[in-house]
Every structure is written in structure tokens, then in C-alpha cells.
Design a protein around this motif. Structure first.
Motif, short mmCIF file in Angstrom:
data_model
loop_
_atom_site.label_atom_id
_atom_site.label_comp_id
_atom_site.label_asym_id
_atom_site.label_seq_id
_atom_site.Cartn_x
_atom_site.Cartn_y
_atom_site.Cartn_z
N THR A 115 0.99 -1.09 0.10
CA THR A 115 -0.07 0.04 0.09
C THR A 115 1.11 1.27 0.00
O THR A 115 1.90 1.15 0.68
CB THR A 115 -1.01 -0.18 1.41
OG1 THR A 115 0.06 -0.08 2.52
CG2 THR A 115 -1.94 -1.21 1.27
N TYR A 116 0.53 2.17 -0.77
CA TYR A 116 1.21 3.43 -0.90
C TYR A 116 0.47 4.80 -0.25
O TYR A 116 1.14 5.77 -0.36
CB TYR A 116 1.32 3.82 -2.36
CG TYR A 116 2.34 2.59 -3.03
CD1 TYR A 116 3.58 2.41 -2.81
CD2 TYR A 116 1.29 1.63 -3.53
CE1 TYR A 116 4.20 1.29 -3.39
CE2 TYR A 116 2.23 0.37 -4.07
CZ TYR A 116 3.68 0.48 -4.13
OH TYR A 116 4.26 -0.73 -4.74
N TYR A 146 -5.19 6.57 -2.40
CA TYR A 146 -6.24 5.80 -2.77
C TYR A 146 -6.45 5.35 -4.31
O TYR A 146 -6.92 4.25 -4.25
CB TYR A 146 -7.53 6.50 -2.32
CG TYR A 146 -8.72 5.89 -2.25
CD1 TYR A 146 -9.06 5.20 -1.05
CD2 TYR A 146 -9.71 5.80 -3.37
CE1 TYR A 146 -10.02 4.30 -0.96
CE2 TYR A 146 -10.57 4.78 -3.36
CZ TYR A 146 -11.06 4.22 -2.01
OH TYR A 146 -12.21 3.29 -1.95
N ASP A 158 -4.01 2.26 -4.29
CA ASP A 158 -4.09 1.18 -3.45
C ASP A 158 -5.31 0.40 -3.71
O ASP A 158 -5.49 -0.59 -3.69
CB ASP A 158 -4.21 1.59 -2.01
CG ASP A 158 -2.88 2.22 -1.61
OD1 ASP A 158 -1.76 1.88 -2.07
OD2 ASP A 158 -2.81 3.02 -0.43
N GLU A 159 -6.56 1.29 -4.15
CA GLU A 159 -7.78 0.71 -4.56
C GLU A 159 -7.52 -0.07 -5.52
O GLU A 159 -8.27 -1.17 -5.76
CB GLU A 159 -8.82 1.63 -4.69
CG GLU A 159 -10.27 1.32 -5.08
CD GLU A 159 -10.88 0.29 -4.14
OE1 GLU A 159 -11.93 -0.55 -4.16
OE2 GLU A 159 -10.12 0.01 -2.74
N ARG A 195 -5.84 -3.29 -4.92
CA ARG A 195 -6.75 -4.02 -4.16
C ARG A 195 -7.86 -4.89 -5.28
O ARG A 195 -8.11 -6.09 -5.08
CB ARG A 195 -7.54 -3.36 -3.09
CG ARG A 195 -8.58 -4.32 -2.23
CD ARG A 195 -9.67 -3.56 -1.54
NE ARG A 195 -10.53 -2.94 -2.79
CZ ARG A 195 -11.57 -3.58 -3.20
NH1 ARG A 195 -11.71 -4.83 -2.84
NH2 ARG A 195 -12.33 -2.95 -4.08
#
Length: 276
Positions: free
Chosen positions: A157-158, A161, A164-165, A168
Motif C-alpha cells: 500500500t502506498y 487511494y 491502493d484501491e 486491491r
């Protein structure tokens, strides 16, 4: 290994595959949202409305993408029958943008026939395949095993959003919209200085529609090796494609993608620009 071809309900099949392939994956054995087989591909093709695609396919994460790529990638649908079906139902003019996307796949494979491109793709694929034994022995993912020098894997994760999203979604569904793929590749290549082969391996590991030729050459395109111009994106693009939702949820103090594309590129190229 020979897997049973006995017809089973989807949940039973997921449990069977999870047990049969134990040690070859990490995390929970989540079934793909895509149902396999040519019959499922044909149903998806008949349900596809190119008019909705034209209106929303760049919207992340729930835009109207065709979701036909896994069936094309695995030979369950041909490019010609997909093109013919869409053009016959909606007309050539309405289908033009979608057909152009189909032609990109043809372009990448034609480009692959050039010796220099083929050697790069084949080398990356060979390296990825050689890591399967390490994955089985260590219980880690291929991308973790591939991290050189024993450093932590690059795909965590960074705090951004949009990145990361997207990551994911990739891990949990095996599928990404075109825009999300570009954002991940651009950020990892230009900000995190990830070697394109690492990104290639990670997408090969997770994407249900991973085509080694399209995947490898797309990473090199984002890098700028094919077009001569690296791909960057800015906050305005993220806001446009997500109706501002991703930016509203982001907690980073200073967005690295703020401003014009030229400003983002200049910022990314500064020494120490990597976001941790």
C-alpha cells in the motif's frame, strides 16, 4: 497434475481447486467473478451493449467495460466473432471505438513479431515461469519471490487511494479497467522506479486476462520505449474517471498527481520523488 473435469457447482469447484492447488497461491482462495467456458463467453457477448460501453467505459471502477478479454485471451471467443457480433447489432459507426480496442490486441501481437520485441517479451516470460518453483517452496507469491535483493515486495500500500484501491481490486477480482491498469503501471514505473519486468510478473500473476505479449508491451509503452513518450496521469484524470470519489477518499496530505501532466512528469523525475 491432472485436475478433475467432473461438472460441479461453482462453490464446490472453488473448494476442489483450492485444495488441489494448495501451496501455489497465498491468501484466501477467492473464486474469480468470471465464469469460465465458451458458453459463458457467448452469453457475455450477447449481453454486451456497446452504447453503454461508449458512454462509461473509462469510468472507474464500475464503468461498462466489455469484460470479454478473459474469453478472448483464453481462446474461447475470437476477435473476429466479437467484432462481427457487435457491428452487426449496433452498426459500424457506433462500434468504432470498441473495434479500435480489439485492434490494439492485434497491434501488440504484430509488434511482437519484431525480433527485438520478441526477445524482451520472451525473456520476461521465461523469468516469470522460472520463479514458479520458488513460489511453491516458499509459499510466497511470485511477485514477492521476484523482489531482488531480499527487499520487501513492491506491491503493498502506498497511501494513495487511486493506486491502493486499484491494486486491491486487482488482487481480489483478477480484473482491472484500462484506466486502472495505466495508473498502476505509470505510478510503479515512474514514481517507484519498479523495473517493468516486476510489473509484468505481478499482472501475469493476478490478471485473469493476462496475455504475456499484450501485458509486456503495454508496460513498455507506459515506460515510453515504444511510443517515445512515457505515460503519466494527473489528479484531474482520476477525478474525471471516478467522479471525484477516489480523490475524496484519499488521505494523502499532498497529492503527487496535482497539476498539469507536464508538472506531474517533472515532479516524478526529481531525485527522491518516490512516495513511501
Amino acid at each position: 497434475m491432472v485436475l478433475s473435469r467432473e461438472q460441479q457447482e461453482r462453490e464446490a469447484l472453488r473448494q476442489y481447486a483450492a485444495e488441489a492447488l494448495r501451496g501455489l497461491y497465498t491468501g484466501a482462495p477467492i473464486a474469480s467473478p468470471f465464469v469460465g467456458g465458451r458458453a459463458a463467453g457467448l452469453r457475455r457477448l450477447q449481453a454486451f451493449d456497446v452504447r453503454r460501453y461508449n458512454a462509461t467505459h473509462n469510468h472507474v471502477p464500475d464503468g461498462e467495460t466489455s469484460r470479454l478479454s478473459p474469453y478472448i485471451r483464453h481462446g474461447l471467443l475470437s476477435l473476429r466473432e466479437v467484432r462481427d457480433s457487435v457491428v452487426e447489432r449496433f452498426g459500424a459507426a457506433t462500434s468504432r471505438g470498441f473495434v479500435m480496442q480489439l485492434l490494439w490486441r492485434v497491434f501488440w501481437h504484430l509488434l511482437y513479431r519484431e525480433r527485438s520485441m520478441a526477445s524482451a517479451v520472451d525473456g520476461a516470460l521465461a523469468a516469470a515461469e522460472s520463479e514458479e518453483a520458488a513460489v511453491a517452496e516458499s509459499g510466497s507469491s511470485a511477485s514477492e519471490a521476484a523482489a531482488p535483493g531480499g527487499r520487501a515486495p513492491r506491491f503493498g500500500t502506498y497511501g494513495l487511494y487511486c493506486i491502493d484501491e486499484s491494486l486491491r481490486c486487482l488482487r481480489e477480482t483478477g480484473f482491472l479497467s484500462y484506466q486502472s491498469r495505466l495508473w498502476i503501471a505509470s505510478y510503479l514505473l515512474h514514481w517507484q522506479r519498479v523495473d517493468w519486468r516486476e510489473g509484468f510478473r505481478y499482472f501475469q500473476e493476478h490478471l485473469v486476462d493476462a496475455d504475456s505479449v499484450v501485458n509486456a508491451l503495454s508496460w513498455r509503452w507506459v515506460l515510453g520505449e515504444i511510443s517515445g513518450r512515457p505515460y503519466f496521469f494527473n489528479r484531474a484524470r482520476v477525478e474525471q474517471c471516478t467522479d471525484g470519489e477516489y480523490c475524496a477518499r484519499c488521505t494523502v496530505y499532498r497529492c503527487p498527481f496535482e497539476g498539469s501532466l507536464a508538472a506531474v512528469e517533472e515532479r516524478a523525475r526529481r531525485p527522491g520523488a518516490m512516495i513511501r
